[in-house]
Design an enzyme around this catalytic site. Sequence first.
Site, PDB file in Angstrom:
ATOM      1  CG  HIS A  58     -12.835 -43.383   9.151  1.00  0.00           C
ATOM      2  ND1 HIS A  58     -12.158 -44.501   9.581  1.00  0.00           N
ATOM      3  CD2 HIS A  58     -12.211 -42.998   8.014  1.00  0.00           C
ATOM      4  CE1 HIS A  58     -11.157 -44.757   8.756  1.00  0.00           C
ATOM      5  NE2 HIS A  58     -11.169 -43.871   7.772  1.00  0.00           N
ATOM      6  CD  GLU A  86      -8.224 -46.710   7.162  1.00  0.00           C
ATOM      7  OE1 GLU A  86      -8.251 -46.238   6.018  1.00  0.00           O
ATOM      8  OE2 GLU A  86      -7.851 -46.053   8.152  1.00  0.00           O
TER       9      GLU A  86
END
Lengths: 283, 115, 119
Positions: free
Chosen positions: A193, A240
């Site tokens: 993302h 992440e």
Amino acid sequence: MANIIGGITTSHIPAIANAMANGLEETPYWKPFFDGYPPVRDWLNEKKPDVIILFYNDHGLEFFIDKKPTFAIGVADEYHNADEGWGIPTIPPVTGESDLSWHIANSLVEDGFDMTICQEMKVDHGLTVPLNLMWPGYNYGHVKVIPVCINCEQHPMPQPKRTYALGQAIGRAVASFDQDLKVAVFGTGGMSHQLDGERAGIINREFDIDCLDKLVSDPEALTKYSNLDLVEIAGAQGVELNMLIAMRGTLIGEVKELHRNYHAPISNTGSGLMLLEHTMPKK
Amino acid sequence: MTQTVDIPGTIMLDGPMATKGYPLNKMCYSFNNAAARNEFKQDEEAYYEKFKLTEEQRDAMRKRDVIAMLEAGGSIYYLAKFAGLLGLSVQDVGGLQTGMTTEEFKAFLVKQGEI
Amino acid sequence: MATNEKRDIPGTYLFDSKMAKKGYGLNKMCYSFNNQEARDEFNADPDAYCDKFNLTVAQKKAIKEKDIIAMLREGGSIYYLAKYAGLLKLNMQDIGALQTGMSVEEFKDMLVKNGRGEV
């Protein structure tokens, strides 16, 4: 000895908490995401881990960039959430596990991971959303949580090979703890993302699914990526992935994939839920 | 894995001690702030309660017993702020811990510096 | 691959040391929005609140115009900007639309397509 019984990857975005608070789990948008969770909840309720080691990143609740720890570990008996700026309702405290936390901290520093050690640490959605996903209704008070926080915001940040090594060192630390405890490890966040920039909104489904495959069978392959590779391939917040890699690092024995649900998009992200069963290496 | 070396007269601030000493150290850390120092001076007992000190820690504070504070998990950097509040120097604190007078402790320091 | 060498990634503002320094005041202000009193204070007088954190002229302009891209160029970090977005009652799809020049619906459609791997 303490025993890591499994590892779980899960998303941790705030939109999930909002969806749960508003009872949207069965709506067409959310159903394909939430439908992935019951098998994982069942496994947790059956295996009953005593402790969850939870890798997450702080998004500006406890830590600001005045002092940003690269790696931080909580050693408290209790952790609290607080207002993160957009009014998520105040939720019950999270129970800690001080003895094992300190044991891990000692072991890590001896092992060359110079952790920031936190006796007080406000925990944000990165930690609380996964717990509420696994034990809905904020019914996670019975399980003891060890927060491990990785800088995923400000470069320089630890590279995948380093976060994998951190996970391995935590795996060894748990194996050397002399109490009989069942431990499960959560790697939270991601997957692909990007929230910021004109490139906002990119999701790389193919890459995410390949990552899930590699987390099962070839985690070393993921350590070949640099953070800038991840930014390029999986978006600015694709870094992440480091939390998932760290989780996989703790599984130093044999793993078996029990469940997986990839779904995209939820909010602006690709969501990868996976449950890995783990058997500790023979002494 | 955990360091458990016994060095006589030395209390190491390790995990168990840091956990035990947390309220005491947090209270002493607050003494960085003048308002906090004044609040303490006005009502010591209420200030102990505010930080939820253990009975052992309160007792050590009441007696100004530095060794007992260390045994109760005190970290010297925060205890030094308490000493500052009391108007004590590091040499005064050294004397208190070793059972010497401040003058004796200073002489002891000088002697160790001699070649 | 496998090097961390600097590279240009179009449409991406890497939050590195240079940006962290440049954006410090802006980020510190947005971090303060964790606090309800701070949000109220900002809402009552945005300019005065920006001055309190010594925002640069460019940062103040970006805040005033709700120009996310300009905030990023001035060193904003998305996790703190998200708190400002929250104050403005904007969600991540609104923010995405603002940055990409799409409508919110167009942005959501793009996410769905990306999620299916149709790119």
